[in-house]
Design a protein around this motif. Structure first.
Motif, PDB file in Angstrom:
ATOM      1  N   MET A   1       3.218  18.535  -8.763  1.00 31.67           N
ATOM      2  CA  MET A   1       2.614  18.440  -7.446  1.00 31.67           C
ATOM      3  C   MET A   1       2.152  17.003  -7.189  1.00 31.67           C
ATOM      4  SD  MET A   1      -0.424  20.795  -5.966  1.00 31.67           S
ATOM      5  CE  MET A   1      -1.878  19.842  -5.708  1.00 31.67           C
ATOM      6  N   GLU A   2       2.507  16.511  -6.052  1.00 34.06           N
ATOM      7  CA  GLU A   2       2.150  15.137  -5.692  1.00 34.06           C
ATOM      8  C   GLU A   2       0.727  15.096  -5.133  1.00 34.06           C
ATOM      9  OE1 GLU A   2       3.694  11.560  -2.798  1.00 34.06           O
ATOM     10  OE2 GLU A   2       4.885  13.372  -2.998  1.00 34.06           O
ATOM     11  N   LYS A   3      -0.006  14.039  -5.506  1.00 32.61           N
ATOM     12  CA  LYS A   3      -1.368  13.872  -4.998  1.00 32.61           C
ATOM     13  C   LYS A   3      -1.325  13.539  -3.516  1.00 32.61           C
ATOM     14  CE  LYS A   3      -4.700  12.335  -8.054  1.00 32.61           C
ATOM     15  NZ  LYS A   3      -5.466  11.248  -8.643  1.00 32.61           N
ATOM     16  N   VAL A   4      -2.201  14.165  -2.778  1.00 30.67           N
ATOM     17  CA  VAL A   4      -2.273  13.901  -1.350  1.00 30.67           C
ATOM     18  C   VAL A   4      -3.223  12.741  -1.073  1.00 30.67           C
ATOM     19  CG1 VAL A   4      -2.868  14.895   0.893  1.00 30.67           C
ATOM     20  CG2 VAL A   4      -1.760  16.309  -0.831  1.00 30.67           C
ATOM     21  N   TYR A   5      -4.306  12.669  -1.835  1.00 32.62           N
ATOM     22  CA  TYR A   5      -5.307  11.630  -1.641  1.00 32.62           C
ATOM     23  C   TYR A   5      -5.468  10.802  -2.913  1.00 32.62           C
ATOM     24  CZ  TYR A   5      -6.497  14.221   2.531  1.00 32.62           C
ATOM     25  OH  TYR A   5      -6.437  14.850   3.742  1.00 32.62           O
ATOM     26  N   LEU A   6      -5.802   9.536  -2.742  1.00 31.53           N
ATOM     27  CA  LEU A   6      -6.046   8.634  -3.873  1.00 31.53           C
ATOM     28  C   LEU A   6      -7.543   8.431  -4.032  1.00 31.53           C
ATOM     29  CD1 LEU A   6      -3.366   5.931  -3.031  1.00 31.53           C
ATOM     30  CD2 LEU A   6      -3.206   7.714  -4.765  1.00 31.53           C
ATOM     31  N   SER A   7      -7.992   8.407  -5.272  1.00 29.43           N
ATOM     32  CA  SER A   7      -9.407   8.175  -5.554  1.00 29.43           C
ATOM     33  C   SER A   7      -9.657   6.683  -5.755  1.00 29.43           C
ATOM     34  CB  SER A   7      -9.819   8.937  -6.816  1.00 29.43           C
ATOM     35  OG  SER A   7      -9.180   8.361  -7.944  1.00 29.43           O
ATOM     36  N   GLN A   8     -10.906   6.330  -5.872  1.00 31.61           N
ATOM     37  CA  GLN A   8     -11.280   4.944  -6.149  1.00 31.61           C
ATOM     38  C   GLN A   8     -10.643   4.490  -7.466  1.00 31.61           C
ATOM     39  OE1 GLN A   8     -15.497   4.160  -5.821  1.00 31.61           O
ATOM     40  NE2 GLN A   8     -15.397   2.747  -7.539  1.00 31.61           N
ATOM     41  N   THR A   9     -10.612   5.366  -8.458  1.00 32.10           N
ATOM     42  CA  THR A   9     -10.002   5.038  -9.749  1.00 32.10           C
ATOM     43  C   THR A   9      -8.505   4.789  -9.597  1.00 32.10           C
ATOM     44  OG1 THR A   9     -11.665   6.361 -10.888  1.00 32.10           O
ATOM     45  CG2 THR A   9      -9.657   5.867 -12.110  1.00 32.10           C
ATOM     46  N   ASP A  10      -7.820   5.639  -8.828  1.00 27.86           N
ATOM     47  CA  ASP A  10      -6.379   5.454  -8.595  1.00 27.86           C
ATOM     48  C   ASP A  10      -6.099   4.096  -7.948  1.00 27.86           C
ATOM     49  OD1 ASP A  10      -5.848   8.074  -9.515  1.00 27.86           O
ATOM     50  OD2 ASP A  10      -6.085   8.902  -7.490  1.00 27.86           O
ATOM     51  N   ILE A  11      -6.910   3.753  -6.970  1.00 27.18           N
ATOM     52  CA  ILE A  11      -6.725   2.490  -6.247  1.00 27.18           C
ATOM     53  C   ILE A  11      -7.024   1.314  -7.179  1.00 27.18           C
ATOM     54  CG2 ILE A  11      -7.502   1.116  -4.277  1.00 27.18           C
ATOM     55  CD1 ILE A  11      -8.239   3.953  -3.009  1.00 27.18           C
ATOM     56  N   GLY A  12      -8.058   1.459  -7.996  1.00 26.70           N
ATOM     57  CA  GLY A  12      -8.386   0.421  -8.970  1.00 26.70           C
ATOM     58  C   GLY A  12      -7.262   0.180  -9.953  1.00 26.70           C
ATOM     59  N   LYS A  13      -6.598   1.248 -10.369  1.00 27.51           N
ATOM     60  CA  LYS A  13      -5.456   1.104 -11.293  1.00 27.51           C
ATOM     61  C   LYS A  13      -4.310   0.353 -10.613  1.00 27.51           C
ATOM     62  CE  LYS A  13      -6.423   5.165 -14.121  1.00 27.51           C
ATOM     63  NZ  LYS A  13      -6.008   6.549 -14.448  1.00 27.51           N
ATOM     64  N   MET A  14      -4.096   0.638  -9.323  1.00 25.63           N
ATOM     65  CA  MET A  14      -3.040  -0.064  -8.577  1.00 25.63           C
ATOM     66  C   MET A  14      -3.314  -1.561  -8.517  1.00 25.63           C
ATOM     67  SD  MET A  14      -2.483   2.417  -5.245  1.00 25.63           S
ATOM     68  CE  MET A  14      -1.775   1.101  -4.298  1.00 25.63           C
ATOM     69  N   THR A  15      -4.550  -1.923  -8.176  1.00 29.39           N
ATOM     70  CA  THR A  15      -4.870  -3.339  -8.029  1.00 29.39           C
ATOM     71  C   THR A  15      -4.919  -4.037  -9.388  1.00 29.39           C
ATOM     72  OG1 THR A  15      -7.250  -2.846  -7.977  1.00 29.39           O
ATOM     73  CG2 THR A  15      -6.115  -3.033  -5.862  1.00 29.39           C
ATOM     74  N   GLU A  16      -5.304  -3.315 -10.420  1.00 34.74           N
ATOM     75  CA  GLU A  16      -5.356  -3.890 -11.759  1.00 34.74           C
ATOM     76  C   GLU A  16      -3.952  -4.231 -12.262  1.00 34.74           C
ATOM     77  OE1 GLU A  16      -8.047  -3.113 -15.711  1.00 34.74           O
ATOM     78  OE2 GLU A  16      -7.510  -1.391 -14.471  1.00 34.74           O
ATOM     79  N   LYS A  17      -2.980  -3.404 -11.909  1.00 38.33           N
ATOM     80  CA  LYS A  17      -1.593  -3.651 -12.329  1.00 38.33           C
ATOM     81  C   LYS A  17      -1.052  -4.970 -11.792  1.00 38.33           C
ATOM     82  CE  LYS A  17       0.024   1.068 -13.013  1.00 38.33           C
ATOM     83  NZ  LYS A  17       0.895   2.135 -12.493  1.00 38.33           N
ATOM     84  N   VAL A  18      -1.507  -5.359 -10.614  1.00 35.43           N
ATOM     85  CA  VAL A  18      -1.013  -6.598 -10.022  1.00 35.43           C
ATOM     86  C   VAL A  18      -1.959  -7.776 -10.263  1.00 35.43           C
ATOM     87  CG1 VAL A  18       0.382  -5.444  -8.268  1.00 35.43           C
ATOM     88  CG2 VAL A  18      -1.973  -6.074  -7.732  1.00 35.43           C
ATOM     89  N   GLY A  19      -3.039  -7.537 -11.026  1.00 33.17           N
ATOM     90  CA  GLY A  19      -3.951  -8.618 -11.369  1.00 33.17           C
ATOM     91  C   GLY A  19      -4.939  -8.984 -10.290  1.00 33.17           C
ATOM     92  N   TRP A  20      -5.275  -8.046  -9.422  1.00 33.51           N
ATOM     93  CA  TRP A  20      -6.161  -8.355  -8.307  1.00 33.51           C
ATOM     94  C   TRP A  20      -7.591  -7.880  -8.532  1.00 33.51           C
ATOM     95  CZ3 TRP A  20      -8.842  -5.982  -4.188  1.00 33.51           C
ATOM     96  CH2 TRP A  20      -9.164  -6.833  -3.132  1.00 33.51           C
ATOM     97  N   GLY A  21      -7.810  -6.970  -9.417  1.00 37.22           N
ATOM     98  CA  GLY A  21      -9.145  -6.435  -9.640  1.00 37.22           C
ATOM     99  C   GLY A  21      -9.050  -5.047 -10.246  1.00 37.22           C
ATOM    100  N   ASP A  22     -10.182  -4.381 -10.349  1.00 41.20           N
ATOM    101  CA  ASP A  22     -10.184  -3.041 -10.932  1.00 41.20           C
ATOM    102  C   ASP A  22     -11.081  -2.117 -10.105  1.00 41.20           C
ATOM    103  OD1 ASP A  22     -12.716  -3.919 -11.551  1.00 41.20           O
ATOM    104  OD2 ASP A  22     -12.437  -3.910 -13.713  1.00 41.20           O
ATOM    105  N   ARG A  23     -11.404  -0.972 -10.674  1.00 41.92           N
ATOM    106  CA  ARG A  23     -12.191   0.035  -9.977  1.00 41.92           C
ATOM    107  C   ARG A  23     -13.550  -0.510  -9.545  1.00 41.92           C
ATOM    108  NH1 ARG A  23     -15.980   3.435 -11.573  1.00 41.92           N
ATOM    109  NH2 ARG A  23     -15.738   2.883 -13.756  1.00 41.92           N
ATOM    110  N   ARG A  24     -14.126  -1.387 -10.361  1.00 47.52           N
ATOM    111  CA  ARG A  24     -15.440  -1.959 -10.012  1.00 47.52           C
ATOM    112  C   ARG A  24     -15.349  -2.828  -8.759  1.00 47.52           C
ATOM    113  NH1 ARG A  24     -16.353  -4.421 -15.762  1.00 47.52           N
ATOM    114  NH2 ARG A  24     -14.178  -4.773 -15.284  1.00 47.52           N
TER     115      ARG A  24
END
Length: 77
Positions: A1-24
């Protein structure tokens, strides 16, 4: 099942992968009202639609990454 909504943690993981920041960093942006408003709240957890975050990612993260100077891997002598 695909997630419908992204959490703060999910978004932090996305930005961390590209070197832009993390969940904090995402938490700080949310606290300063410099982040898109959440699309849903489930209990105390905020959630964002993928479309909302994809647009924010293009407008903010990718734009910011293009501005940052490249750090050379080897010190130049």
């Amino acid at each position: 099942m695909e997630k419908v909504y992204l959490s703060q943690t999910d978004i932090g993981k996305m930005t961390e992968k590209v070197g832009w920041g993390d969940r904090r960093k995402i938490a700080v942006l949310i606290g300063r009202n410099q982040f898109p408003p959440h699309d849903v709240r489930i209990g105390s957890t905020k959630g964002w639609k993928k479309e909302t975050i994809n647009q924010w990612f293009e407008d903010v993260v990718e734009k910011d990454l293009k501005k940052k100077p490249k750090i050379p891997l080897k010190p130049q002598v």
